[in-house]
Design a protein around this motif. Sequence first.
Motif, PDB file in Angstrom:
ATOM      1  N   ALA A   1     -26.270 -23.181  -6.559  1.00 25.63           N
ATOM      2  CA  ALA A   1     -24.913 -22.952  -6.045  1.00 25.63           C
ATOM      3  C   ALA A   1     -24.540 -23.917  -4.933  1.00 25.63           C
ATOM      4  CB  ALA A   1     -24.803 -21.513  -5.559  1.00 25.63           C
ATOM      5  N   GLU A   2     -25.487 -24.200  -4.042  1.00 21.14           N
ATOM      6  CA  GLU A   2     -25.129 -25.061  -2.912  1.00 21.14           C
ATOM      7  C   GLU A   2     -24.817 -26.484  -3.370  1.00 21.14           C
ATOM      8  OE1 GLU A   2     -27.934 -23.575  -3.457  1.00 21.14           O
ATOM      9  OE2 GLU A   2     -29.678 -24.880  -3.145  1.00 21.14           O
ATOM     10  N   ILE A   3     -25.503 -26.924  -4.376  1.00 17.21           N
ATOM     11  CA  ILE A   3     -25.222 -28.262  -4.897  1.00 17.21           C
ATOM     12  C   ILE A   3     -23.912 -28.267  -5.673  1.00 17.21           C
ATOM     13  CG2 ILE A   3     -26.023 -30.044  -6.496  1.00 17.21           C
ATOM     14  CD1 ILE A   3     -28.869 -29.345  -5.724  1.00 17.21           C
ATOM     15  N   ALA A   4     -23.727 -27.261  -6.492  1.00 15.76           N
ATOM     16  CA  ALA A   4     -22.494 -27.178  -7.271  1.00 15.76           C
ATOM     17  C   ALA A   4     -21.280 -27.136  -6.351  1.00 15.76           C
ATOM     18  CB  ALA A   4     -22.533 -25.955  -8.171  1.00 15.76           C
ATOM     19  N   SER A   5     -21.418 -26.452  -5.266  1.00 13.04           N
ATOM     20  CA  SER A   5     -20.312 -26.341  -4.322  1.00 13.04           C
ATOM     21  C   SER A   5     -19.957 -27.702  -3.728  1.00 13.04           C
ATOM     22  CB  SER A   5     -20.702 -25.366  -3.204  1.00 13.04           C
ATOM     23  OG  SER A   5     -19.720 -25.366  -2.204  1.00 13.04           O
ATOM     24  N   ILE A   6     -20.957 -28.451  -3.378  1.00 11.08           N
ATOM     25  CA  ILE A   6     -20.711 -29.790  -2.813  1.00 11.08           C
ATOM     26  C   ILE A   6     -20.014 -30.677  -3.839  1.00 11.08           C
ATOM     27  CG2 ILE A   6     -21.857 -31.897  -2.013  1.00 11.08           C
ATOM     28  CD1 ILE A   6     -24.007 -30.074  -0.752  1.00 11.08           C
ATOM     29  N   LEU A   7     -20.455 -30.586  -5.057  1.00 11.28           N
ATOM     30  CA  LEU A   7     -19.878 -31.452  -6.091  1.00 11.28           C
ATOM     31  C   LEU A   7     -18.433 -31.076  -6.374  1.00 11.28           C
ATOM     32  CD1 LEU A   7     -22.806 -31.931  -8.637  1.00 11.28           C
ATOM     33  CD2 LEU A   7     -22.296 -33.144  -6.532  1.00 11.28           C
ATOM     34  N   ARG A   8     -18.135 -29.799  -6.324  1.00 14.91           N
ATOM     35  CA  ARG A   8     -16.754 -29.391  -6.586  1.00 14.91           C
ATOM     36  C   ARG A   8     -15.827 -29.857  -5.473  1.00 14.91           C
ATOM     37  NH1 ARG A   8     -19.380 -24.414  -8.027  1.00 14.91           N
ATOM     38  NH2 ARG A   8     -19.554 -24.260 -10.304  1.00 14.91           N
ATOM     39  N   ASP A   9     -16.377 -30.033  -4.306  1.00 10.75           N
ATOM     40  CA  ASP A   9     -15.545 -30.402  -3.161  1.00 10.75           C
ATOM     41  C   ASP A   9     -15.346 -31.904  -3.002  1.00 10.75           C
ATOM     42  OD1 ASP A   9     -15.344 -27.779  -2.577  1.00 10.75           O
ATOM     43  OD2 ASP A   9     -16.903 -27.783  -1.006  1.00 10.75           O
ATOM     44  N   ARG A  10     -16.006 -32.685  -3.800  1.00  8.29           N
ATOM     45  CA  ARG A  10     -15.972 -34.137  -3.521  1.00  8.29           C
ATOM     46  C   ARG A  10     -14.617 -34.747  -3.851  1.00  8.29           C
ATOM     47  NH1 ARG A  10     -19.674 -36.328  -8.590  1.00  8.29           N
ATOM     48  NH2 ARG A  10     -18.836 -34.814 -10.039  1.00  8.29           N
TER      49      ARG A  10
END
Lengths: 251, 414
Positions: free
Chosen positions: B173-182
């Motif tokens: 989840a923490e990685i997915a969240s970063i990617l969605r925010d880029r």
Amino acid sequence: MTVPRSFIAVALAIAIPGGTLSAQLAGNGYLFHAPYVTFDLRGGYSAASAGSDVFDDVTSQLTLNKRDFGSLTVGADVAFRVTSQVDLTLDAGYSRSSHQSEFRNFVDNNNLPIEQTTTFERIPLTANVKVHLAPTGRSIGRLAWIPSRVVPYVGGGVGMMSYRFRQQGDFVDFNTNDVFNSTFDTQDDGRDWAFIQQVMAGVDYNFSPMFGVTLDARYLHGRGDLGTAFSGYDKIDLSGASASVGISVRL
Amino acid sequence: MNVTMKRCVAVLGILVVTAATAGAQRAPVGPKWLAWTGCWTASPPGESAFLPAPSRGPVVCITPSSSGDAADFTTIDSGKVVSTQRIDASGAEGPVDASGCTGVQRASWSADERRIYLRSSSTCNGAKSTTSAILALSATGEWLDIHDVKSYGSDNVRVARYRDAGIPAGLPAEIASILRDRGAAAESARMAAGGDIGPTAVIEASRAADSLVVAAWLMERGQHFNVDAKTLVQLAQAGVPGGVTDVLVAASNPGVFQFARAQQQDEQNTTIYTDAGERRRVSAVGVPYDPWSWGYLGYGYPIGYGYGSLGYSRYGYGSYGGYGYGGYYGGYVPPIVIVTNGQAQSRGQMVKGRGYTQTQGSSSGTASERPRSTYTPPPPSSSSSGSSASSGSSSSSGSSSSSSGSGRTAKPRP
């Protein structure tokens, strides 16, 4: 002397702008390798020393001067790279003078001049060592070689010269004063080769990776037998200096 | 992000690149890891960088840290984090972070912040080795990961290519969240970071990385250069090795040279056929991404004209060897030789039961080529069409045709 057709074909193929051969050999200001061989075609003037006694006699009796034995010359050489500043060259040249003359001092019984044509032909074939006084170019990596813009050189070599001294026309028999038609030719008995040496100096101006202009000066020394047509004379002086300008092609 | 949106962003990115290519060394392309942030999957040669990511298989996800200079490289497979490696590109030298190893490692940004240079020197269980690497982006947005591991005087260079894998399902989840925010800026930054490079970048890279790495990087970029004599002199005077300028010369003269990938043999000595022709299969074992080793799914090649070995491995360093995938993952043997185009186009083979076939010189320029000392290329073949026509004799239908790169085709005799 004729320039080999194959050489002309190669030169033309290279010289054609955008030619595929040129594109295969050179990039933007550089060759893809240091040149293995350089062809040079040149033309200029070759003076003859005419220092032997046969010339003395000819010029004293006929309306000829020693400078008449000089002529335009053409030459070609192929230079093989030995080191970055030393080439081994095989060199061929051709010069031929042909002048009409008459006896300075005699006319015939009709008061007409006694005329003849004197031809002096030299074809030197030499092997030379050519030493460039500056680097001929610079290799960058293994796929680029950039020629230097101006490269002076000196050199020297030895070889053989095919020569011919020939007089054809009317002559005076000094024993009888008869005017007779004849030909005197050093090649009558095949003695037409002589050992020669030469020294040279010049400068190459490279205006592109493959092409350059060469200014060349050289002095050639040699003496050859005159043969039986010219009895009692010393060996004919084949020496002379020449200056030429040429186009060089590096491959 | 849907496909249409991606295309728009890609076009925007290309415009950004086009506008910015005037300078040889350009300004930074945004926050340092912006272009890199994302999940990446191995990309075989010749495969479009814009293909959708495979639905399964390992990925490497890059996420920036709060410091700005550092990022985490997380290898994930089937939703499980296999390993995490942090690269701190601040330029600070740090100790080797591996059990049983001593040494130092250092990562730094290029001046334009488009590349990362890595260097390490370590001793693991008595075995000394040094690593030099360039992490860069290509014009098509691929991540080029080029490593040279040197040990006992032997260089072994490996290249891995990765393309964007989107946001795979099952991502932590923490990685997915970063990617969605880029956001879209990441795409633009990626395109800009992969834009054309000039002599300044080459000089800098040559000072920061081993020449074999720089040469491989230039080959893999696929950029068309047009270096002239003056530029070559500048590069040489700046200390750029000849092996690097050779690549620039070859890339500047595609009508004369092409990069051919080398034949190599694996232990089984098997042969595979790909779109680029016959190629030796290189056995490879996927490992979690290790920036100080050869990299995930990297395939080795001895770029140094015959030295290096496929069997080389580093002992006990990182997590190498602890995670085997095996098999052929679309990796490839990168180019190691420069051949003349004419020569490459004329290569052919007559195969029993198959008739004539071209084994080299396809338009992709990736056909296999026997390694040789090709810097003294032989004269071009007099004919490139001789091997292009199908013999037809071995075809069961008798009507097959093949085409050469020149567009010449064969057809059955009426």
